[in-house]
Each structure stands twice: as structure tokens, then as C-alpha cells.
Design a protein around this motif. Structure first.
Motif, mmCIF file in Angstrom:
data_model
loop_
_atom_site.group_PDB
_atom_site.id
_atom_site.type_symbol
_atom_site.label_atom_id
_atom_site.label_comp_id
_atom_site.label_asym_id
_atom_site.label_seq_id
_atom_site.Cartn_x
_atom_site.Cartn_y
_atom_site.Cartn_z
ATOM 1 N N CYS A 27 0.838 -1.204 0.000
ATOM 2 C CA CYS A 27 0.000 0.000 0.000
ATOM 3 C C CYS A 27 0.869 1.248 0.000
ATOM 4 C CB CYS A 27 -0.918 0.028 1.216
ATOM 5 S SG CYS A 27 -2.116 -1.312 1.285
ATOM 6 N N VAL A 28 0.458 2.225 -0.793
ATOM 7 C CA VAL A 28 1.108 3.526 -0.810
ATOM 8 C C VAL A 28 0.044 4.580 -0.540
ATOM 9 C CG1 VAL A 28 2.442 5.199 -2.137
ATOM 10 C CG2 VAL A 28 2.829 2.743 -2.482
ATOM 11 N N ALA A 29 0.282 5.416 0.457
ATOM 12 C CA ALA A 29 -0.648 6.490 0.801
ATOM 13 C C ALA A 29 -0.154 7.795 0.203
ATOM 14 C CB ALA A 29 -0.770 6.623 2.313
ATOM 15 N N ASP A 30 -1.085 8.650 -0.225
ATOM 16 C CA ASP A 30 -0.695 9.973 -0.692
ATOM 17 C C ASP A 30 -1.212 11.032 0.271
ATOM 18 O OD1 ASP A 30 -3.349 10.946 -1.482
ATOM 19 O OD2 ASP A 30 -3.197 9.634 -3.219
ATOM 20 N N SER A 31 -0.677 12.232 0.161
ATOM 21 C CA SER A 31 -0.970 13.285 1.131
ATOM 22 C C SER A 31 -2.402 13.799 1.035
ATOM 23 C CB SER A 31 0.004 14.454 0.954
ATOM 24 O OG SER A 31 -0.091 14.989 -0.351
ATOM 25 N N LEU A 117 2.001 10.512 5.034
ATOM 26 C CA LEU A 117 1.053 10.802 6.110
ATOM 27 C C LEU A 117 1.709 11.473 7.308
ATOM 28 C CD1 LEU A 117 -1.090 7.529 6.175
ATOM 29 C CD2 LEU A 117 -1.432 9.614 4.832
ATOM 30 N N VAL A 118 3.025 11.392 7.409
ATOM 31 C CA VAL A 118 3.731 11.989 8.545
ATOM 32 C C VAL A 118 3.715 13.510 8.398
ATOM 33 C CG1 VAL A 118 5.913 12.123 9.788
ATOM 34 C CG2 VAL A 118 5.178 9.952 8.765
ATOM 35 N N ASP A 119 3.274 14.191 9.470
ATOM 36 C CA ASP A 119 3.184 15.656 9.453
ATOM 37 C C ASP A 119 2.329 16.170 8.304
ATOM 38 O OD1 ASP A 119 4.871 15.864 11.682
ATOM 39 O OD2 ASP A 119 6.652 15.789 10.412
ATOM 40 N N ARG A 120 1.298 15.406 7.972
ATOM 41 C CA ARG A 120 0.394 15.805 6.901
ATOM 42 C C ARG A 120 -0.402 17.030 7.320
ATOM 43 N NH1 ARG A 120 -5.124 12.763 5.513
ATOM 44 N NH2 ARG A 120 -5.783 14.015 3.730
ATOM 45 N N ALA A 121 -0.570 17.970 6.401
ATOM 46 C CA ALA A 121 -1.330 19.198 6.679
ATOM 47 C C ALA A 121 -2.250 19.476 5.504
ATOM 48 C CB ALA A 121 -0.390 20.374 6.926
ATOM 49 N N PRO A 122 -3.411 18.829 5.436
ATOM 50 C CA PRO A 122 -4.338 19.057 4.325
ATOM 51 C C PRO A 122 -4.870 20.486 4.333
ATOM 52 C CG PRO A 122 -5.390 17.765 6.051
ATOM 53 C CD PRO A 122 -3.944 17.887 6.420
ATOM 54 N N GLU A 154 -7.520 19.052 14.864
ATOM 55 C CA GLU A 154 -6.365 18.173 15.026
ATOM 56 C C GLU A 154 -5.570 18.545 16.274
ATOM 57 O OE1 GLU A 154 -3.383 15.191 13.786
ATOM 58 O OE2 GLU A 154 -5.531 15.518 13.475
ATOM 59 N N ALA A 155 -5.435 17.593 17.182
ATOM 60 C CA ALA A 155 -4.639 17.798 18.386
ATOM 61 C C ALA A 155 -3.162 17.618 18.057
ATOM 62 C CB ALA A 155 -5.069 16.820 19.470
ATOM 63 N N GLY A 156 -2.364 18.530 18.541
ATOM 64 C CA GLY A 156 -0.928 18.446 18.331
ATOM 65 C C GLY A 156 -0.203 18.178 19.630
ATOM 66 N N GLU A 157 0.729 19.059 19.982
ATOM 67 C CA GLU A 157 1.524 18.877 21.190
ATOM 68 C C GLU A 157 0.669 19.050 22.438
ATOM 69 O OE1 GLU A 157 5.527 20.832 23.292
ATOM 70 O OE2 GLU A 157 4.870 21.464 21.292
ATOM 71 N N LEU A 158 0.890 18.163 23.409
ATOM 72 C CA LEU A 158 0.225 18.256 24.704
ATOM 73 C C LEU A 158 1.274 18.534 25.780
ATOM 74 C CD1 LEU A 158 -2.202 15.166 24.593
ATOM 75 C CD2 LEU A 158 -2.566 17.467 23.664
ATOM 76 N N ASP A 159 1.013 19.539 26.611
ATOM 77 C CA ASP A 159 1.907 19.862 27.725
ATOM 78 C C ASP A 159 1.154 19.664 29.031
ATOM 79 O OD1 ASP A 159 3.936 20.697 25.952
ATOM 80 O OD2 ASP A 159 3.020 22.676 25.800
ATOM 81 N N LEU A 241 -5.322 12.611 14.055
ATOM 82 C CA LEU A 241 -5.537 11.723 12.918
ATOM 83 C C LEU A 241 -4.467 11.842 11.843
ATOM 84 C CD1 LEU A 241 -9.369 12.363 12.378
ATOM 85 C CD2 LEU A 241 -8.283 10.726 13.923
ATOM 86 N N LEU A 242 -3.785 12.983 11.774
ATOM 87 C CA LEU A 242 -2.949 13.284 10.616
ATOM 88 C C LEU A 242 -1.522 12.784 10.789
ATOM 89 C CD1 LEU A 242 -4.322 16.859 9.863
ATOM 90 C CD2 LEU A 242 -4.962 14.677 8.806
ATOM 91 N N ASP A 243 -1.397 11.456 10.874
ATOM 92 C CA ASP A 243 -0.090 10.806 10.880
ATOM 93 C C ASP A 243 -0.297 9.372 10.411
ATOM 94 O OD1 ASP A 243 -1.096 9.390 13.096
ATOM 95 O OD2 ASP A 243 -0.141 10.730 14.536
ATOM 96 N N ASP A 244 0.684 8.499 10.664
ATOM 97 C CA ASP A 244 0.613 7.139 10.126
ATOM 98 C C ASP A 244 0.268 6.096 11.182
ATOM 99 O OD1 ASP A 244 2.984 7.368 11.515
ATOM 100 O OD2 ASP A 244 4.145 6.135 10.127
ATOM 101 N N VAL A 245 -0.252 6.501 12.335
ATOM 102 C CA VAL A 245 -0.529 5.573 13.431
ATOM 103 C C VAL A 245 -2.036 5.361 13.543
ATOM 104 C CG1 VAL A 245 -0.215 5.101 15.886
ATOM 105 C CG2 VAL A 245 1.507 6.419 14.644
ATOM 106 N N PRO A 246 -2.554 4.171 13.228
ATOM 107 C CA PRO A 246 -4.003 3.960 13.236
ATOM 108 C C PRO A 246 -4.606 3.817 14.621
ATOM 109 C CG PRO A 246 -2.912 1.927 12.651
ATOM 110 C CD PRO A 246 -1.836 2.979 12.737
ATOM 111 N N ASP A 247 -3.824 3.341 15.587
ATOM 112 C CA ASP A 247 -4.335 3.113 16.937
ATOM 113 C C ASP A 247 -3.372 3.733 17.943
ATOM 114 O OD1 ASP A 247 -6.736 1.209 16.650
ATOM 115 O OD2 ASP A 247 -5.223 0.249 15.402
#
Length: 285
Positions: A27-31, A117-122, A154-159, A241-247
Motif C-alpha cells: 500500500c502507498v498512501a498519498d498526502s 502521512l507523517v506531518d500531513r497538513a491538508p 487536530e490535536a498536536g503537542e500536549l503539555d 488523525l494526521l499521521d501514520d498511526v491507526p491506533d
């Protein structure tokens, strides 16, 4: 990190049990949210009319099936494309290869190229965000995890500092207004809500949430939402959601704070649900 290495989902049905003899798909994913599948010989004859079949778990209607034509590619395999323009409802979709007159055969995962999918920013210009991540099930078969959010926060960094949770993120599909705020909603008592002020800069947002009041309400989860237009607009579930980790539930872990409450000692801290939504867990210790 490839998605096939991260899934711990255990709800696959009995049809998953004989993966060793199944054809394999790279499988190949596109942005943009599309997927390309390259499938080894699916068996049988008439492969010129073969299809890749995606079936949503617990399928109940025709909309829970997507058929994609498999066409010969230059390397001798069969190729199917799932463009981002084809909607795939939220859920887990099992992947099969089917030739004319034959039964669908579960596919095994090959190499998943998920770098896009890594650091994807649609752009979010369509008003929604579509995410599809191929992964290996616990039984070793190929499935696709799909999300379709309109709009999406989209949730990003959590402190986490002194018991306070600071969330950084980005909104897609709508705009943040001066009336924007975030809220924590107790899952078992949805009328119990704690609000947090939002600081916005364009589509980027930040808010701080004191976890103490959540802990003092006793054990139980709190779901986190964004209200981009305040009371007058939609409630948007915070998720990553915007990365390559499904779970993410067992992959992304965060520190917890221990607190004495009227209900006894508890631990409180953020976590991701089975759907990769952001929540805060309060757990008795």
C-alpha cells in the motif's frame, strides 16, 4: 513508524483466521488521503476482471462495500486505486481480492509506504478531512482505518504542568472566531461540562485545561471538544488523525497526576480513545 506495526485492535471476525495463504498487497498512501494497492496473484482465472473489495466491519448496507477494479501493472501485479474523492465512512474496512466467480479472499499486508502521512497538513478546502491508514490486524490481515471529519480539530503537542493540560492544535474546514472555546464533557454525564478559553492565531489554537475539577468529579472519562464559533457553531471533537498511526491509545502515553478527591485518590491525565479522539481519564488508585 508504519501502521502495520502499531495495531492492537482485537475485534476482527473469524474470516481473518487463515491469513497465511492469502494474496498480499503493498500500500502507498498519498498526502491527499488516497491509497494505491499493489496485489500479488489473487488466484483463479479472469484476473482482468478482478476487484479489490473493501468491507466495513459489521457491514449492514450497500454503502459498507467499496469495489475497486484491479488492473495489471508494469511489475506483473494487479493495482487498485482508492482516490481521496471516493468517500469511505469512518470505521475499519477489511480488504479482499475477488476474481469473477470466486469468493473474496482476505489480503495480507505487504509493505506500507505511509511517509506522506507523517506531518500531513491538508488544506481543509473541501470542508472535511479524510484519513485512510492501512494496517495489519491482530490476525495478520490487511485492513484500512478510515476517518471522515467535517470540520476537524487536530490535536498536536500536549503539555502537562502542575496538573494543567495545555493542548495545541489546528482547525480544518471552518474558522476560529473570537468566541471560540474548548470544553471537557463528562462522558457518563454529558450535562457536566468544564470550559477553557482558546487562544487562536489563524487556524492554530491553544487552550489550557485544569484537570483538578475533572478529577474531583470522580472516576470516569472526559471527552474534549472545540467550539470554533462559540455557542452558535458546531462542536468539533478533538482528535489526532494526521499521521501514520491507526491506533494511538497504547502508542501515545502521557504523565498522570495523582490527586486526593472527595471520592478518594485518583490519577488524572490525557489519553487517546480507540477512535484516536482526545480525552482525559480519571482513574481510582
Amino acid at each position: 513508524m508504519t501502521a502495520s506495526a502499531t495495531s492492537q485492535h482485537a475485534s476482527d471476525t473469524g474470516e481473518d483466521r487463515q491469513a497465511s495463504s492469502a494474496p498480499r498487497a503493498d500500500c502507498v498512501a498519498d498526502s491527499a488521503g488516497g491509497l494505491t494497492f499493489d496485489v500479488t496473484d489473487p488466484g483463479g482465472t479472469g484476473t482482468d476482471a478482478a476487484h479489490l473489495l473493501l468491507r466495513r466491519r459489521d457491514a449492514e448496507s450497500a454503502e459498507d462495500y467499496v469495489r475497486l477494479p484491479l488492473s495489471p501493472s508494469a511489475d506483473g501485479r494487479l493495482r487498485a486505486a482508492l482516490p481521496s474523492s471516493v468517500e469511505l465512512a469512518e470505521g475499519r474496512w477489511n480488504a479482499y481480492a475477488q476474481v469473477p466467480g470466486g469468493e473474496p479472499r482476505r489480503l495480507m499486508p505487504g509493505v506500507n509506504d505511509l511517509r506522506s502521512l507523517v506531518d500531513r497538513a491538508p488544506s481543509g478546502s473541501r470542508g472535511h478531512v479524510a484519513v485512510r491508514i492501512p494496517y495489519a490486524t491482530k490476525q495478520g490481515n490487511l485492513s484500512v482505518r478510515s476517518w471522515l471529519r467535517a470540520p476537524h480539530a487536530e490535536a498536536g503537542e500536549l503539555d502537562i504542568t502542575d496538573g494543567a493540560l495545555t493542548v495545541h492544535g489546528r482547525i480544518y474546514g471552518t474558522a476560529l472566531t473570537d468566541a471560540a472555546f474548548a470544553e471537557a464533557v463528562r462522558r457518563e454525564e454529558p450535562d457536566l461540562v468544564h470550559r477553557a478559553e482558546v487562544t487562536a492565531e489563524g487556524p492554530e489554537f491553544t487552550f489550557g485545561l485544569h484537570q483538578g475539577p475533572l478529577a474531583d468529579s470522580g472516576p470516569g472519562p472526559w471527552d474534549l471538544w472545540l467550539r470554533p464559533a462559540g455557542e452558535s457553531g458546531p462542536r468539533v471533537r478533538l482528535a489526532r488523525l494526521l499521521d501514520d498511526v491507526p491506533d494511538k491509545k497504547t502508542i501515545f502515553t502521557y504523565p498522570v497526576t495523582r490527586r486526593e478527591t472527595p471520592h478518594g485518590a485518583v490519577e488524572v491525565g490525557p489519553y487517546y480513545t480507540n477512535d484516536n479522539d482526545l480525552a482525559v481519564r480519571v482513574r481510582a488508585v
